[in-house]
Design a protein around this motif. Sequence first.
Motif, PDB file in Angstrom:
ATOM      1  N   GLN A 146       0.815  -1.212   0.000  1.00  0.00           N
ATOM      2  CA  GLN A 146       0.000   0.000   0.000  1.00  0.00           C
ATOM      3  C   GLN A 146       0.853   1.269   0.000  1.00  0.00           C
ATOM      4  OE1 GLN A 146      -2.617  -0.678   3.393  1.00  0.00           O
ATOM      5  NE2 GLN A 146      -4.261  -1.351   2.029  1.00  0.00           N
ATOM      6  N   SER A 147       2.067   1.173   0.496  1.00  0.00           N
ATOM      7  CA  SER A 147       2.929   2.360   0.572  1.00  0.00           C
ATOM      8  C   SER A 147       3.980   2.400  -0.529  1.00  0.00           C
ATOM      9  CB  SER A 147       3.627   2.416   1.935  1.00  0.00           C
ATOM     10  OG  SER A 147       4.474   1.286   2.121  1.00  0.00           O
ATOM     11  N   ARG A 148       4.013   1.397  -1.415  1.00  0.00           N
ATOM     12  CA  ARG A 148       5.035   1.343  -2.451  1.00  0.00           C
ATOM     13  C   ARG A 148       4.869   2.519  -3.414  1.00  0.00           C
ATOM     14  NH1 ARG A 148       3.849  -0.842  -7.638  1.00  0.00           N
ATOM     15  NH2 ARG A 148       1.611  -1.178  -7.896  1.00  0.00           N
ATOM     16  N   GLU A 149       5.957   2.888  -4.057  1.00  0.00           N
ATOM     17  CA  GLU A 149       5.908   3.932  -5.069  1.00  0.00           C
ATOM     18  C   GLU A 149       5.649   3.281  -6.417  1.00  0.00           C
ATOM     19  OE1 GLU A 149       8.372   7.902  -6.532  1.00  0.00           O
ATOM     20  OE2 GLU A 149       9.230   6.569  -5.000  1.00  0.00           O
ATOM     21  N   ARG A 150       4.504   3.598  -7.023  1.00  0.00           N
ATOM     22  CA  ARG A 150       4.153   2.988  -8.299  1.00  0.00           C
ATOM     23  C   ARG A 150       5.157   3.404  -9.369  1.00  0.00           C
ATOM     24  NH1 ARG A 150       1.067   3.790 -12.922  1.00  0.00           N
ATOM     25  NH2 ARG A 150       0.178   1.844 -13.717  1.00  0.00           N
ATOM     26  N   GLY A 151       5.488   2.445 -10.242  1.00  0.00           N
ATOM     27  CA  GLY A 151       6.474   2.705 -11.279  1.00  0.00           C
ATOM     28  C   GLY A 151       7.884   2.383 -10.841  1.00  0.00           C
ATOM     29  N   PHE A 152       8.022   1.856  -9.615  1.00  0.00           N
ATOM     30  CA  PHE A 152       9.323   1.448  -9.094  1.00  0.00           C
ATOM     31  C   PHE A 152       9.299  -0.056  -8.827  1.00  0.00           C
ATOM     32  CE2 PHE A 152       9.947   5.846  -8.763  1.00  0.00           C
ATOM     33  CZ  PHE A 152      11.236   6.142  -8.334  1.00  0.00           C
ATOM     34  N   SER A 153      10.476  -0.672  -8.807  1.00  0.00           N
ATOM     35  CA  SER A 153      10.563  -2.067  -8.433  1.00  0.00           C
ATOM     36  C   SER A 153      10.144  -2.233  -6.975  1.00  0.00           C
ATOM     37  CB  SER A 153      11.979  -2.609  -8.665  1.00  0.00           C
ATOM     38  OG  SER A 153      12.939  -1.852  -7.932  1.00  0.00           O
ATOM     39  N   LEU A 154       9.933  -3.468  -6.570  1.00  0.00           N
ATOM     40  CA  LEU A 154       9.397  -3.750  -5.248  1.00  0.00           C
ATOM     41  C   LEU A 154      10.481  -3.707  -4.173  1.00  0.00           C
ATOM     42  CD1 LEU A 154       7.132  -6.739  -6.288  1.00  0.00           C
ATOM     43  CD2 LEU A 154       6.312  -4.500  -5.486  1.00  0.00           C
ATOM     44  N   PRO A 155      10.079  -3.534  -2.919  1.00  0.00           N
ATOM     45  CA  PRO A 155      11.049  -3.630  -1.821  1.00  0.00           C
ATOM     46  C   PRO A 155      11.733  -4.998  -1.797  1.00  0.00           C
ATOM     47  CG  PRO A 155       9.029  -2.598  -1.048  1.00  0.00           C
ATOM     48  CD  PRO A 155       8.743  -3.096  -2.443  1.00  0.00           C
ATOM     49  N   GLN A 156      12.916  -5.047  -1.250  1.00  0.00           N
ATOM     50  CA  GLN A 156      13.754  -6.240  -1.289  1.00  0.00           C
ATOM     51  C   GLN A 156      13.075  -7.529  -0.837  1.00  0.00           C
ATOM     52  OE1 GLN A 156      17.087  -6.680   1.585  1.00  0.00           O
ATOM     53  NE2 GLN A 156      18.432  -6.680  -0.227  1.00  0.00           N
ATOM     54  N   PRO A 157      12.288  -7.539   0.261  1.00  0.00           N
ATOM     55  CA  PRO A 157      11.718  -8.809   0.708  1.00  0.00           C
ATOM     56  C   PRO A 157      10.867  -9.521  -0.339  1.00  0.00           C
ATOM     57  CG  PRO A 157      11.515  -7.161   2.438  1.00  0.00           C
ATOM     58  CD  PRO A 157      11.981  -6.441   1.208  1.00  0.00           C
ATOM     59  N   PHE A 158      10.283  -8.767  -1.269  1.00  0.00           N
ATOM     60  CA  PHE A 158       9.450  -9.400  -2.291  1.00  0.00           C
ATOM     61  C   PHE A 158      10.264 -10.292  -3.219  1.00  0.00           C
ATOM     62  CE2 PHE A 158       6.709  -5.958  -0.961  1.00  0.00           C
ATOM     63  CZ  PHE A 158       5.454  -6.550  -0.977  1.00  0.00           C
TER      64      PHE A 158
ATOM     65  N   LYS B 261      22.717  -5.173   0.533  1.00  0.00           N
ATOM     66  CA  LYS B 261      22.149  -4.153   1.408  1.00  0.00           C
ATOM     67  C   LYS B 261      22.064  -2.797   0.703  1.00  0.00           C
ATOM     68  CE  LYS B 261      26.486  -2.803   3.732  1.00  0.00           C
ATOM     69  NZ  LYS B 261      27.166  -2.699   5.056  1.00  0.00           N
ATOM     70  N   ALA B 262      22.725  -2.685  -0.442  1.00  0.00           N
ATOM     71  CA  ALA B 262      22.671  -1.433  -1.198  1.00  0.00           C
ATOM     72  C   ALA B 262      21.399  -1.299  -2.022  1.00  0.00           C
ATOM     73  CB  ALA B 262      23.884  -1.341  -2.131  1.00  0.00           C
ATOM     74  N   TYR B 263      20.664  -2.405  -2.206  1.00  0.00           N
ATOM     75  CA  TYR B 263      19.487  -2.350  -3.065  1.00  0.00           C
ATOM     76  C   TYR B 263      18.379  -1.503  -2.468  1.00  0.00           C
ATOM     77  CZ  TYR B 263      15.092  -3.610  -5.261  1.00  0.00           C
ATOM     78  OH  TYR B 263      13.868  -3.546  -5.885  1.00  0.00           O
ATOM     79  N   GLN B 264      17.763  -0.699  -3.312  1.00  0.00           N
ATOM     80  CA  GLN B 264      16.506  -0.049  -2.989  1.00  0.00           C
ATOM     81  C   GLN B 264      15.700   0.025  -4.275  1.00  0.00           C
ATOM     82  OE1 GLN B 264      18.471   3.797  -1.817  1.00  0.00           O
ATOM     83  NE2 GLN B 264      16.847   4.703  -3.100  1.00  0.00           N
ATOM     84  N   PRO B 265      14.359   0.072  -4.187  1.00  0.00           N
ATOM     85  CA  PRO B 265      13.546   0.070  -5.402  1.00  0.00           C
ATOM     86  C   PRO B 265      13.966   1.166  -6.374  1.00  0.00           C
ATOM     87  CG  PRO B 265      12.169  -0.286  -3.486  1.00  0.00           C
ATOM     88  CD  PRO B 265      13.534   0.032  -2.967  1.00  0.00           C
ATOM     89  N   GLY B 266      14.085   0.782  -7.646  1.00  0.00           N
ATOM     90  CA  GLY B 266      14.490   1.720  -8.685  1.00  0.00           C
ATOM     91  C   GLY B 266      13.366   1.953  -9.681  1.00  0.00           C
TER      92      GLY B 266
END
Length: 428
Positions: free
Chosen positions: A25-37, A386-391
Amino acid sequence: MNKTMDYLYNDPLASMREATVDMLQSRERGFSLPQPFYNDARLFALDMQEVFEKEWLFAGMACEIPAKGNFMTLEVGDNPIVIVRGGEGQIHAFYNVCRHRGSRLCTKDKGKVAKLVCPYHQWTYELDGRLLFAGSDMGADFDLNQFGLKPVSVRTAGGFVFINLSDNPPAIDDFLVTLEHYLEPYQMDNVKVAVESSIVEQANWKLVIENNRECYHCNGSHPELLNSLIEFDDTEDPRATDKYKDLVTRKQADWNGEQVPWQLKRFGKRNRLTRTPLLDGVVSMTMDGKPACNKLMGRLTSPDMGSLRILHLPNSWNHFMGDHSVVFRVLPLGPQQTMVTTKWLVHKDAVEGVDYDPENMRRVWDATNDQDRQLAEENQRGINSKAYQPGPYSPTYEFGVIDFIDWYAERMLCNLGGESVSLQLAQG
């Protein structure tokens, strides 16, 4: 399931369910998903429960079980499934689990049987799932009727077999009617699997699908595929050139002459069908662009049919050409492991070594599949950092990935939260 068993099976994931809803629900649309996904074992378990056990899955082709007693098997997570052709041609699907002590019944990928017999204690089932024999040691009061195989919902259309493991499968009729119409020219009762392969990719299943839903990477990664494939398949695509649009106009006139459907059809973001040309002068996805099979499919009279592209989320994409077809099935094996199965279809009367050479037929997609495997695995390795964040995705080149992630998020939220989450989505 009693309350104790319900607690044991569901409570360990309760906090992950809440966290997953929050992240989606809080994800930024148009970006990849948070790491746990992409790498968390608990979230993978939710994917299996809320997507692969509730959505319609492509299981295989009806031509693989052409006669009474033919069966094929697959594994959906921890759930072994058997699909069998019964009397009068009807296709049945069951959990491949004996009702005695739970052994798998059919242990091979494919085969033919008169009855379904458990190899452990020889309990015997009819092809429609009824228990016929359990020996004489179960007692005089044992009721065979209470121990039939547990069924799985199954639907067929256009030669495709779809299964659903939920008690209340979502509607799929509109898509199946259209699929049947688009594949009518191929006369799917008259096809066979010429060759197939399965590869295991060390990557989350969503990365496998994401990679498929864009051709942003094609120019740098798929020289064999780009001998035949045009990177886009829609004249409304902002990248579409005037040359491509002119080619589409010419080919659509040819397809109309063959009475072959070509219009783009969408069913939400789950299903997409469209026929698009291959490169001008190219008729098949082969190294030289020439037909891989001399005997055309169905009622087609020209090999120059472009590619009918069929998408079915969450686990299949497909290419149907004039001379042969290529179908793909994705099955998750673990948080960072996915099996991709590819099957090449030809007319059932085509003769290997005369009408087609399997090695020539599969060469392009064998190379492409392996290239995609490497891309997905490198993607997975980077995401684990650990450097990954949604792009951000490119709205021009990666709109198909955006559509997939939007579909995935919507289905997960609805299946996790039911009506309350659906209402929040509608209001938000």
